[in-house]
Scaffold this motif. Structure first.
Motif, short mmCIF file in Angstrom:
data_model
loop_
_atom_site.label_atom_id
_atom_site.label_comp_id
_atom_site.label_asym_id
_atom_site.label_seq_id
_atom_site.Cartn_x
_atom_site.Cartn_y
_atom_site.Cartn_z
N HIS A 73 96.44 45.15 70.67
CA HIS A 73 95.38 45.66 71.56
C HIS A 73 95.99 46.31 72.80
CE1 HIS A 73 92.16 43.98 69.16
NE2 HIS A 73 92.80 42.83 69.11
N THR A 74 96.98 47.16 72.57
CA THR A 74 97.63 47.89 73.67
C THR A 74 96.64 48.85 74.32
OG1 THR A 74 99.75 47.77 72.53
CG2 THR A 74 99.52 49.45 74.25
N THR B 299 90.21 56.76 71.19
CA THR B 299 89.81 56.94 72.58
C THR B 299 90.13 58.35 73.10
OG1 THR B 299 91.94 56.17 73.42
CG2 THR B 299 90.24 54.50 73.03
N HIS B 300 89.53 58.69 74.23
CA HIS B 300 89.70 60.03 74.81
C HIS B 300 91.17 60.35 75.07
CE1 HIS B 300 85.57 61.59 75.66
NE2 HIS B 300 85.28 60.32 75.39
N ALA B 301 91.85 59.53 75.85
CA ALA B 301 93.22 59.85 76.23
C ALA B 301 94.20 59.68 75.08
CB ALA B 301 93.65 59.00 77.42
N GLY B 302 94.05 58.59 74.33
CA GLY B 302 95.00 58.30 73.25
C GLY B 302 94.96 59.34 72.16
N PHE B 303 93.76 59.66 71.67
CA PHE B 303 93.63 60.64 70.60
C PHE B 303 94.07 62.01 71.08
CE2 PHE B 303 91.26 63.39 67.60
CZ PHE B 303 91.69 62.83 66.41
N GLU C 266 93.63 55.78 60.70
CA GLU C 266 93.84 54.75 61.71
C GLU C 266 94.98 55.11 62.65
OE1 GLU C 266 94.17 54.65 58.45
OE2 GLU C 266 93.68 52.70 57.59
N VAL C 267 95.88 55.99 62.19
CA VAL C 267 97.03 56.40 63.00
C VAL C 267 96.61 57.45 64.02
CG1 VAL C 267 99.38 57.36 62.87
CG2 VAL C 267 98.51 55.94 61.01
N GLY C 268 95.59 58.25 63.69
CA GLY C 268 95.17 59.32 64.59
C GLY C 268 96.14 60.48 64.59
N GLY C 269 96.92 60.62 63.53
CA GLY C 269 97.94 61.66 63.45
C GLY C 269 99.00 61.23 62.47
N SER C 270 100.26 61.55 62.77
CA SER C 270 101.32 61.29 61.80
C SER C 270 102.22 60.13 62.20
CB SER C 270 102.18 62.55 61.63
OG SER C 270 102.96 62.79 62.79
N PHE C 271 102.78 59.48 61.18
CA PHE C 271 103.88 58.55 61.33
C PHE C 271 105.21 59.27 61.14
CE2 PHE C 271 101.71 54.28 60.17
CZ PHE C 271 101.76 53.87 61.49
N MET D 231 96.90 54.90 68.19
CA MET D 231 96.73 53.74 67.31
C MET D 231 95.30 53.23 67.46
SD MET D 231 98.93 50.19 67.34
CE MET D 231 98.00 49.32 68.62
N THR D 232 94.58 53.07 66.33
CA THR D 232 93.20 52.64 66.44
C THR D 232 93.09 51.39 67.31
OG1 THR D 232 91.26 51.90 65.22
CG2 THR D 232 93.39 51.33 64.28
N ARG D 233 92.08 51.36 68.15
CA ARG D 233 91.87 50.19 69.01
C ARG D 233 91.26 49.03 68.24
NH1 ARG D 233 94.35 53.67 71.36
NH2 ARG D 233 94.46 53.84 73.62
N GLY D 234 91.06 49.24 66.96
CA GLY D 234 90.51 48.19 66.11
C GLY D 234 89.60 48.80 65.07
N ILE D 235 89.03 47.95 64.24
CA ILE D 235 87.97 48.36 63.33
C ILE D 235 86.66 48.02 64.02
CG2 ILE D 235 86.87 47.88 61.11
CD1 ILE D 235 89.68 47.38 60.00
N TRP D 236 85.79 48.98 64.07
CA TRP D 236 84.55 48.84 64.83
C TRP D 236 83.82 47.55 64.46
CZ3 TRP D 236 82.67 50.52 69.10
CH2 TRP D 236 81.31 50.52 69.37
#
Length: 644
Positions: free
Chosen positions: A71-72, A278-282, A416-421, A470-475
């Protein structure tokens, strides 16, 4: 000799990633990777500065792991709305620059500048706000890839509402399950879309779904295909009514960690999982992907044939505009009316970055391997994701179509990554079919069952440190989130892919963990066998699955699609078995080689191997709501029955 991309001076000196390397005083891509994970806070702060991402309130620290790595929090105490960073900035600085273009399957083209896009967003924002949409509300988008989809996404995000993008091929039940889970307050849809020359009534699906979603207060309908005598029902609002609203100039001042979107991903069992972004993370992650991997900047055009319901849809929109580029949307099938359509689109719009999939390239590659006609000189980067490559198709694209002058940025990640690994970069040598190495800022590894690093053998793909998207969780389901990604290796993200990092430093994704087979005690990925099959001139596409076998543990079943007219299927099957035995060993020769007319796929061209396996085993194929052609599963089931 296997193909290898070698960077030219242009990429080494003038690319976006070269600029970042100079800023961080590193001289190679691998040095940059190492620097990016040695201090992830410092790196992601440097990305914000390099890309000019402006926060309305500066963050006090880049990340906070006090609640655990799972939960970073990122850009702590900062405030930013993705719309200001990706749209408002350029509407102010470059209002007359093209923000997006759209081409439909019938060839109709429309364009919109940043100023025009911002103007439409302001009006739709006003219309939605007047109807009660505000911060924290969920709004579902069930739309094809049209300018209205981009306007709607920005309008919803600018209100601080949560965007819920849905695959445009979903049936009513799939729409309803996701809208229910998100408690969507509104749905924005098009009346329909055209694919392969056939009109698809999308509004009808929404109307059925809405009856199962009590939280939905109204539906906005875009007249996209000019439905005859379109009569809106109670609770439906015409898109043009929103466009006629007074412009609303107020973009919600959201916190960095406010929810931007819920990206739903399907599993083989259970309800769909809503990945929270989220706005900033994504924003930070997708902007870095488009800037450093795909080298987009003002004046360049990004095109990826995708859907808003897959993560590549929002990544394409927000990532391209965060870099000031132009986004080309293509609505329809990229091989209509023929296999030359993709190249014609790239030529007509002077595309700088062209995103493809291995499956698409395999399907449009001529049997004689000839080069397509047309001027593709504007293409600087090729993007790829979705499936492992086979060398024949990869090298035809890189060496024959583009004369070895364009790198293939083959990257892999997930919803869930919001992009690439994993991702290569245009400033490094890239081996045929390789994913290069870890994406920047991603502490990725390949490990054994005890989380020990592996090189030269197949293992689980993991990430040892958090990243902004990184996804903040599963809704609304933290337990499922922890079980899905954190339970195998405590404190380490397990993604569910098998991967290989070879002794030369090249990385390869070999398929989902549940796709990888155990044949006679040895793990083998479908991609390894499919790569051999694709080398046969009569094979257009193939899919390999493992079927329980009392002697081997699992036996290999291969399904293939013919490239044009072929001779006796049994002759081809025998040839394919020999090829696999010669290349990989006799234990891996397919027990069954079955010709089929089509393979079940998602619209993003991922082959649904689990569904093929279920067809063979006469078991439940699971959630097929994201399949473009679910009927292919029934056809394979019938074919297999005829063999028994």
């Amino acid at each position: 000799m296997a193909y290898i991309w070698h960077p030219t001076r242009e990429y080494l000196e003038n690319s976006n990633v070269a600029r970042l390397m100079a800023t961080l005083s590193v001289s190679t891509a691998d040095e940059l990777r190492a620097r990016s994970v040695a201090d992830i806070g410092a790196f992601w702060d440097a990305v914000v500065q390099d890309l000019g991402i402006s926060f309305t309130t500066p963050y006090s620290q880049v990340l906070d792991t006090s609640r655990g790595i799972e939960h970073t929090e990122w850009y702590v105490d900062g405030r930013i709305n993705i719309v200001d960073a990706a749209l408002t900035r350029w509407a102010r600085e470059r209002p007359d620059a093209v923000a997006l273009a759209h081409e439909s399957e019938d060839g109709t083209v429309t364009r919109m500048t940043y100023g025009e896009l911002a103007g439409q967003v302001a009006r739709v924002r006003g219309g939605l706000r007047a109807r009660g949409i505000g911060k924290g509300d969920a709004v579902a988008l069930y739309m094809s890839m049209t300018p209205a989809a981009v306007v709607a996404a920005y309008a919803v995000a600018s209100l601080g509402a949560m965007l819920v993008p849905l695959f445009s091929g979903f049936a009513a039940s799939a729409i309803a399950s996701r809208a229910l889970d998100a408690c969507a307050k509104a749905i924005i849809t098009v009346d329909g879309t055209v694919r392969r020359g056939k009109a698809h009534d999308m509004l009808a699906q929404v109307r059925v779904a809405r009856s199962e979603c009590p939280s939905v207060e109204f539906v906005v309908v875009v007249d996209n295909v000019g439905s005859e005598n379109l009569a809106l029902e109670a609770g439906e609002v015409a898109w043009n009514e929103l466009l006629a609203a007074d412009p609303d100039g107020r973009v919600e001042d959201t916190a960095a960690n406010d929810v931007l979107l819920l990206a739903y991903t399907s599993g083989t069992t259970g309800k769909p999982k809503g990945a929270v972004h989220t706005h900033a993370g994504f924003l930070t992650k997708v902007a870095s992907e488009v800037a450093y991997g795909f080298d987009i900047s003002p004046g360049r055009t990004f095109c990826w044939v995708t859907d808003m319901g897959w993560i590549m849809g929002p990544l394409s929109v927000f990532g391209t505009h965060a870099c000031g580029g132009a986004l080309l949307l293509y609505e329809g099938s990229p091989d209509m009316p023929d296999a030359g359509r993709l190249w014609q689109v790239a030529e007509r719009h002077r595309v700088s970055m062209l995103g493809v999939s291995p499956t698409l390239i395999r399907s449009i590659k001529p049997k004689d391997g000839s080069k397509p006609a047309g001027d593709l000189s504007a293409v600087r980067i090729l993007g790829s994701t979705g499936e492992p490559w086979d060398p024949d198709s990869y090298e035809w694209l890189a060496r024959d179509v583009f004369d070895g002058r364009v790198p293939i940025i083959n990257f892999s990640g997930g919803t869930e990554v919001g992009g690439s690994f994993l991702s290569p970069y245009p400033v490094e040598d890239i081996a045929s079919c390789s994913l290069g190495g870890p994406a920047l800022g991603m502490d990725v590894d390949v490990v054994d069952d005890n989380a020990r690093s592996l090189r030269g053998s197949i293992g689980e793909l993991v990430c040892r440190q958090p990243w902004p998207s990184m996804t903040r969780g599963i809704w609304q389901d933290d337990e499922r989130y922890r079980e899905s990604y954190w339970s195998t290796f405590p404190g380490i993200w397990r993604h569910g892919d098998y991967a290989l990092a070879d002794d030369e430093g090249n990385w390869f994704i070999l398929g989902r963990s549940d796709d990888v087979m155990n044949v006679a005690g040895k793990r083998v990925a479908p991609a390894e066998i499919e790569s051999v099959l694709s080398g046969d001139p009569d094979v257009s596409e193939s899919a390999v699955v493992g079927i329980p076998d009392p002697k081997k543990g699992e036996s290999v079943w291969a399904f293939w699609i013919a490239r044009g007219n072929v001779g006796d299927d049994e002759v081809v099957a025998a040839r394919l078995r020999r090829a696999v035995a010669d290349e990989l060993g006799k234990p891996f020769a397919p027990t069954q080689v079955v010709r089929v007319d089509e393979l079940p796929k998602t619209r993003s061209a991922k082959i649904l191997r689990r569904a093929i396996r279920a067809a063979v085993l006469e078991s439940d194929a699971g959630d097929l709501s994201g399949a473009e052609n679910p009927g292919a599963v029934d056809a394979i089931r019938a074919t297999v029955r005829s063999l028994r």
